[in-house]
Design an enzyme around this catalytic site. Sequence first.
Site, mmCIF file in Angstrom:
data_model
loop_
_atom_site.group_PDB
_atom_site.id
_atom_site.type_symbol
_atom_site.label_atom_id
_atom_site.label_comp_id
_atom_site.label_asym_id
_atom_site.label_seq_id
_atom_site.Cartn_x
_atom_site.Cartn_y
_atom_site.Cartn_z
ATOM 1 N N ALA A 98 35.918 5.256 66.511
ATOM 2 C CA ALA A 98 36.265 4.055 65.747
ATOM 3 C C ALA A 98 37.336 4.418 64.721
ATOM 4 O O ALA A 98 37.401 5.551 64.235
ATOM 5 C CB ALA A 98 35.031 3.502 65.046
ATOM 6 N N ASN A 136 45.172 15.071 70.418
ATOM 7 C CA ASN A 136 44.222 16.048 70.963
ATOM 8 C C ASN A 136 44.717 16.655 72.280
ATOM 9 O O ASN A 136 44.608 17.866 72.500
ATOM 10 C CB ASN A 136 42.855 15.393 71.186
ATOM 11 C CG ASN A 136 42.176 15.045 69.871
ATOM 12 O OD1 ASN A 136 42.687 15.358 68.804
ATOM 13 N ND2 ASN A 136 41.024 14.402 69.937
ATOM 14 N N ILE A 149 32.959 4.010 61.587
ATOM 15 C CA ILE A 149 31.790 4.072 62.472
ATOM 16 C C ILE A 149 30.639 3.212 61.924
ATOM 17 O O ILE A 149 29.933 2.554 62.685
ATOM 18 C CB ILE A 149 31.378 5.555 62.740
ATOM 19 C CG1 ILE A 149 30.750 5.677 64.128
ATOM 20 C CG2 ILE A 149 30.481 6.149 61.701
ATOM 21 C CD1 ILE A 149 31.705 5.691 65.255
ATOM 22 N N LYS A 153 28.528 19.781 68.406
ATOM 23 C CA LYS A 153 29.633 18.920 67.967
ATOM 24 C C LYS A 153 30.504 19.661 66.943
ATOM 25 O O LYS A 153 31.737 19.543 66.967
ATOM 26 C CB LYS A 153 29.073 17.621 67.372
ATOM 27 C CG LYS A 153 30.127 16.632 66.932
ATOM 28 C CD LYS A 153 30.039 15.299 67.642
ATOM 29 C CE LYS A 153 31.282 14.454 67.430
ATOM 30 N NZ LYS A 153 31.024 13.089 67.071
ATOM 31 N N LYS A 159 31.615 10.099 54.886
ATOM 32 C CA LYS A 159 32.095 11.421 55.266
ATOM 33 C C LYS A 159 31.162 12.459 54.635
ATOM 34 O O LYS A 159 30.557 12.200 53.582
ATOM 35 C CB LYS A 159 33.542 11.609 54.779
ATOM 36 C CG LYS A 159 34.557 10.759 55.567
ATOM 37 C CD LYS A 159 34.966 11.463 56.827
ATOM 38 C CE LYS A 159 35.766 10.634 57.812
ATOM 39 N NZ LYS A 159 37.150 10.373 57.519
ATOM 40 N N GLU A 213 36.968 16.761 56.437
ATOM 41 C CA GLU A 213 35.609 17.302 56.525
ATOM 42 C C GLU A 213 35.615 18.795 56.876
ATOM 43 O O GLU A 213 34.601 19.337 57.302
ATOM 44 C CB GLU A 213 34.794 16.512 57.560
ATOM 45 C CG GLU A 213 34.536 15.074 57.138
ATOM 46 C CD GLU A 213 33.592 14.322 58.067
ATOM 47 O OE1 GLU A 213 32.504 13.894 57.630
ATOM 48 O OE2 GLU A 213 33.944 14.137 59.247
#
Length: 300
Positions: free
Chosen positions: A127, A201, A11, A183, A75, A266
């Site tokens: 990205a 997904n 990104i 988010k 990250k 993450e």
Amino acid sequence: MNIVIIGAGAIGSLFGALLLKNNNVWLIGRKSHISAIKKSGLVIEDKTQLNVKINAEESVDRITSFPDLLILTVKSYDTESAILEARKIISKDTIVLSLQNGLDSVDKIKKFVDCKKIIAGVTTHGAFFYKPGFIKHTGKGTTILGELNGQKTKRIVNIVDTFNGIGIETIVSKNIIRDLWTKAIVNSSINPLTTFFQCKNGYLLKNPILEKLVEKVCMESTNIANTDGLNLSYDEMFEKTKEVIRNTSENQSSMLQSFKKGKKTEIESINGKLVEIGRKHDIDVSLNEMLIYSIESLIK
Ligand SMILES: NC(=O)c1ccc[n+]([C@@H]2O[C@H](COP(=O)([O-])OP(=O)(O)OC[C@H]3O[C@@H](n4cnc5c(N)ncnc54)[C@H](OP(=O)(O)O)[C@@H]3O)[C@@H](O)[C@H]2O)c1
């Protein structure tokens, strides 16, 4: 505007290549990517096609002037080390923007930078780090930037205008903390399940049992958020989660991508933070906890 981007991965490189149109941009990243950029330029493929010559270094030591804007795109688990290094080029006028996911990135920055300097953002651009020097822009999206206190200041409007001016569709957020939570709730419901089941997904909505699991996790995460003072609608959060799944149905989540590359995920900044906050309020966190254990079980 003088802009330094710390964390030239997927990104950060994309935003850097786009912002270069009207700004002086420096990318700070890892050796292989920086060497490739120095040799042949930075290539963006797919939704955006660019090949740009851009300032790129492995550390901030070669940067001779203080940036107006420092964008953090490492990250979440690399935030502290990155901001510690970046501190040398943060002047009294530098604004620090976190474009990271997770519920703890801003708090980690606050440990080293005056919170008045910090703004935050959420982007739905997708990205993918294809190989050193090459980034795939997999999905065009929108970006929301906001002051931590929700005010529509001159500086946030100026940065939003700068982003829009080079074609990064951006709006000012009235409540960026709420946007970060939203988010995180969506990610908490999608990323670990796609990683555990090693699926794209879209499969989460194709399989009715997995859809039920998504709903249950989403409800638990929303409940944690609301107990912590947010005021989010359960139905809206589940609808939003399903919308993200539909819009990214062919994508592999970032967590699954990291897992497949053998890299850290993450999860601690998303589900881990939700568990920590939920426990503080003595409410049910069992699904988020189970997801963390499930991902750990794949790694150990
Ligand atoms: N990619 C997306 O589509 C997307 C969309 C929205 C939000 N985000 C969020 O944006 C953040 C970045 O994601 P990403 O996908 O761009 O990650 P990424 O491709 O892993 O990029 C981060 C890069 O920063 C490097 N790095 C770490 N510490 C550094 C330091 N101190 N100095 C210089 N470089 C450093 C990393 O190197 P090593 O890994 O080799 O250490 C990595 O190359 C995450 O919070 C993510 O959730 C990503």
